[in-house]
Write a protein that holds these residues in place. Sequence first.
Motif, PDB file in Angstrom:
ATOM      1  N   SER A  21      29.251  35.528  34.585  1.00 58.57           N
ATOM      2  CA  SER A  21      28.702  36.595  33.744  1.00 58.57           C
ATOM      3  C   SER A  21      27.174  36.594  33.771  1.00 58.57           C
ATOM      4  O   SER A  21      26.543  35.532  33.697  1.00 58.57           O
ATOM      5  CB  SER A  21      29.145  36.411  32.288  1.00 58.57           C
ATOM      6  OG  SER A  21      30.532  36.525  32.169  1.00 58.57           O
ATOM      7  N   VAL A 193      25.961  42.670  41.200  1.00 58.57           N
ATOM      8  CA  VAL A 193      26.272  41.233  41.262  1.00 58.57           C
ATOM      9  C   VAL A 193      27.785  41.095  41.074  1.00 58.57           C
ATOM     10  O   VAL A 193      28.354  41.743  40.186  1.00 58.57           O
ATOM     11  CB  VAL A 193      25.562  40.455  40.124  1.00 58.57           C
ATOM     12  CG1 VAL A 193      25.892  38.959  40.208  1.00 58.57           C
ATOM     13  CG2 VAL A 193      24.049  40.656  40.150  1.00 58.57           C
ATOM     14  N   THR A 195      30.783  40.073  39.531  1.00 61.05           N
ATOM     15  CA  THR A 195      31.234  39.484  38.261  1.00 61.05           C
ATOM     16  C   THR A 195      32.616  40.058  37.958  1.00 61.05           C
ATOM     17  O   THR A 195      33.102  40.921  38.682  1.00 61.05           O
ATOM     18  CB  THR A 195      30.289  39.891  37.117  1.00 61.05           C
ATOM     19  OG1 THR A 195      30.323  41.319  37.000  1.00 61.05           O
ATOM     20  CG2 THR A 195      28.862  39.430  37.326  1.00 61.05           C
TER      21      THR A 195
HETATM   22  P1  NAD Z   1      31.317  40.308  32.813  1.00 59.94           P
HETATM   23  O1  NAD Z   1      32.723  40.757  33.033  1.00 59.94           O
HETATM   24  O2  NAD Z   1      31.024  38.899  33.040  1.00 59.94           O
HETATM   25  O3  NAD Z   1      30.816  40.721  31.365  1.00 59.94           O
HETATM   26  C1  NAD Z   1      31.295  41.852  30.681  1.00 59.94           C
HETATM   27  C2  NAD Z   1      31.525  41.402  29.259  1.00 59.94           C
HETATM   28  O4  NAD Z   1      31.891  42.501  28.436  1.00 59.94           O
HETATM   29  C3  NAD Z   1      32.666  40.373  29.144  1.00 59.94           C
HETATM   30  O5  NAD Z   1      32.170  39.191  28.557  1.00 59.94           O
HETATM   31  C4  NAD Z   1      33.650  41.051  28.224  1.00 59.94           C
HETATM   32  O6  NAD Z   1      34.333  40.150  27.359  1.00 59.94           O
HETATM   33  C5  NAD Z   1      32.717  41.948  27.419  1.00 59.94           C
HETATM   34  N1  NAD Z   1      33.436  42.972  26.682  1.00 59.94           N
HETATM   35  C6  NAD Z   1      34.232  43.961  27.158  1.00 59.94           C
HETATM   36  N2  NAD Z   1      34.774  44.633  26.105  1.00 59.94           N
HETATM   37  C7  NAD Z   1      34.288  44.063  24.967  1.00 59.94           C
HETATM   38  C8  NAD Z   1      34.490  44.293  23.587  1.00 59.94           C
HETATM   39  N3  NAD Z   1      35.330  45.238  23.140  1.00 59.94           N
HETATM   40  N4  NAD Z   1      33.831  43.515  22.689  1.00 59.94           N
HETATM   41  C9  NAD Z   1      32.994  42.536  23.103  1.00 59.94           C
HETATM   42  N5  NAD Z   1      32.778  42.246  24.404  1.00 59.94           N
HETATM   43  C10 NAD Z   1      33.433  43.009  25.331  1.00 59.94           C
HETATM   44  O7  NAD Z   1      30.438  41.242  33.789  1.00 59.94           O
HETATM   45  P2  NAD Z   1      28.864  41.436  33.914  1.00 59.94           P
HETATM   46  O8  NAD Z   1      28.657  42.076  35.237  1.00 59.94           O
HETATM   47  O9  NAD Z   1      28.132  40.198  33.559  1.00 59.94           O
HETATM   48  O10 NAD Z   1      28.576  42.581  32.831  1.00 59.94           O
HETATM   49  C11 NAD Z   1      27.592  42.446  31.810  1.00 59.94           C
HETATM   50  C12 NAD Z   1      26.796  43.730  31.688  1.00 59.94           C
HETATM   51  O11 NAD Z   1      26.008  43.902  32.855  1.00 59.94           O
HETATM   52  C13 NAD Z   1      27.624  45.000  31.550  1.00 59.94           C
HETATM   53  O12 NAD Z   1      26.988  45.857  30.607  1.00 59.94           O
HETATM   54  C14 NAD Z   1      27.542  45.604  32.933  1.00 59.94           C
HETATM   55  O13 NAD Z   1      27.735  47.010  32.927  1.00 59.94           O
HETATM   56  C15 NAD Z   1      26.129  45.234  33.278  1.00 59.94           C
HETATM   57  N6  NAD Z   1      25.775  45.311  34.690  1.00 59.94           N
HETATM   58  C16 NAD Z   1      26.475  44.627  35.622  1.00 59.94           C
HETATM   59  C17 NAD Z   1      26.127  44.718  36.959  1.00 59.94           C
HETATM   60  C18 NAD Z   1      26.903  44.001  38.021  1.00 59.94           C
HETATM   61  O14 NAD Z   1      26.822  44.395  39.194  1.00 59.94           O
HETATM   62  N7  NAD Z   1      27.633  42.955  37.694  1.00 59.94           N
HETATM   63  C19 NAD Z   1      25.036  45.522  37.349  1.00 59.94           C
HETATM   64  C20 NAD Z   1      24.325  46.203  36.358  1.00 59.94           C
HETATM   65  C21 NAD Z   1      24.697  46.086  35.036  1.00 59.94           C
END
Ligand code: NAD
Length: 260
Positions: A21, A193, A195
């Motif tokens: 994450s 990334v 994840t």
């Molecule tokens: P991740 O799956 O590790 O994290 C997503 C998190 O959202 C999880 O911990 C999940 O439990 C939580 N979540 C979902 N529904 C929820 C709820 N109802 N209540 C509380 N928590 C909830 O994936 P990540 O990529 O680390 O995502 C984190 C953030 O980064 C997100 O907003 C994602 O859109 C953003 N992001 C990710 C990327 C990428 O490529 N991975 C790029 C840009 C932005």
Amino acid sequence: MEIIDLKGRKGLIVGIANEHSLAWSAARHFSNAGAELAITYLNDKAKPFVEPLAREAGNSLLLPCDVSRPGQLKTVFETIEREWGRLDFLLHSIAWARKEDLHGRLTDCSADGFAQSMLISCHSFIQMAKLAEPLMDKGGSLITLSFYGAEKVVDHYNVMGPVKAALEASVRYLAHEHGKKSIRVNAISAGAVATRAASGLQHFDELLNETRRRAPLRRTVEASEVGRTALILASDYMSAVTGETLYVDAGFHIQGMVFH
Ligand code: NAD
């Protein structure tokens, strides 16, 4: 150890699912910089994955938080108020959409699915700003995670595009409303990334390949580079930066046409 010192600072991290994450990377940097953390987990199923990480992050509070369950977020802030009496920064790193909406056209997204995605991925940040406000009477830093699909059409990002656009606009309005209290509000627009959340997007590997091909740095982004940016945003080094969407994407967003 980090160059930036957050000793004595208290931060809330919402969005750790596992060691991949983006929120976990940030938590490690916060913790290495000496901050004390409150870390949340989604539910009992997620707890065994998050608990060891919270232990690794040191003396942290570990609390359940599903932002779609009424009262859970409020309870998190009540616990922080009781235990710490204040909060210096928070990281909102969560996003969610129904599979059929994430994989389908925006045109076909149901009102209910759209509202649910907005509630979890965007309004929860607004709610956090409200709950954090009384705990940040000496100022603070609110940070959320966004993606380039907020701004330009990214194939297969679908409903998350408008949801992230609303999140980035909310960052600007919240920055405006909280600036007088020295509470800064910023988004990190992270490059792709791998994840758990990213694995829900179709053709994600192609997005990684496209980043390697088109980004000025000709590579993808490491989670730690996103985490380090969150660390700087939480610190006083960014004391004049608010309402900003900061790109940590190897420069991908600046490119128009690229010929090789
Ligand atoms: P991740 O799956 O590790 O994290 C997503 C998190 O959202 C999880 O911990 C999940 O439990 C939580 N979540 C979902 N529904 C929820 C709820 N109802 N209540 C509380 N928590 C909830 O994936 P990540 O990529 O680390 O995502 C984190 C953030 O980064 C997100 O907003 C994602 O859109 C953003 N992001 C990710 C990327 C990428 O490529 N991975 C790029 C840009 C932005």
